[in-house]
Design an enzyme around this catalytic site. Structure first.
Site, PDB file in Angstrom:
ATOM      1  N   HIS A  72      12.101 -40.060   7.342  1.00 34.60           N
ATOM      2  CA  HIS A  72      12.197 -39.735   5.926  1.00 34.60           C
ATOM      3  C   HIS A  72      11.100 -40.436   5.141  1.00 34.60           C
ATOM      4  CE1 HIS A  72      14.852 -43.197   6.656  1.00 34.60           C
ATOM      5  NE2 HIS A  72      14.694 -43.541   5.386  1.00 34.60           N
ATOM      6  N   HIS A  79      10.025 -41.784   1.405  1.00 31.93           N
ATOM      7  CA  HIS A  79      10.517 -42.179   0.077  1.00 31.93           C
ATOM      8  C   HIS A  79       9.441 -41.857  -0.961  1.00 31.93           C
ATOM      9  CE1 HIS A  79      14.016 -44.824   1.097  1.00 31.93           C
ATOM     10  NE2 HIS A  79      13.387 -44.870   2.266  1.00 31.93           N
TER      11      HIS A  79
END
Length: 143
Positions: A104, A106
């Site tokens: 992921h 950010h």
């Protein structure tokens, strides 16, 4: 949606088993608000394929999933016109503070005077020309 894992939080979000505040979604990625909201608009982008972290991306994965980074960053910036910067980061592995073992990115919008501090350290005083060259060569030979 490829290779999704049963007990992965982000795979569950992709499958719709766990709710999220989605801001962008297509066949490749899903972007949604991070529940911590370091700053308003803090967003996570995940591939719709279970990839643990950057160390596991193939060249094809990178081309397919990472192409959306500028588009998502710019949408966040447009949504919050007072954004003066943005941290775009990824934690890879437990020692780098990766908590969910599904890749992921950010997107943390930054605002003048927001008080957010990402802590690093400066070790330049421990390096000289020889040591810099040694470290650079060690990495270069791996390409």
């Amino acid at each position: 949606m490829e290779n999704l894992v049963e007990d992965c939080l982000f795979c569950k979000i992709i499958r719709g088993e766990v709710p999220s505040y989605t801001v962008f979604e297509n066949d490749d990625v899903k972007a949604f608000l991070d529940i911590s909201q370091v700053n308003p608009g803090h967003t996570l982008m995940i591939p719709k394929k279970h990839i643990v972290n950057m160390f596991d991306y193939t060249d094809e994965d990178a081309k397919r999933y990472l192409q959306y980074i500028p588009e998502i960053a710019n949408a966040i910036k447009k949504a919050f016109p007072n954004v003066t910067g943005m941290n775009i980061t990824t934690n890879n592995g437990k020692s780098a503070n990766q908590v969910v073992m599904h890749s992921h990115i950010h997107f943390i919008p930054r605002f003048e005077g927001d008080g957010v501090q990402l802590v690093t350290r400066n070790n330049a005083d421990q390096y000289d020309d020889t040591k810099y060259k040694e470290v650079a060569e060690k990495i270069k030979k791996e390409f």
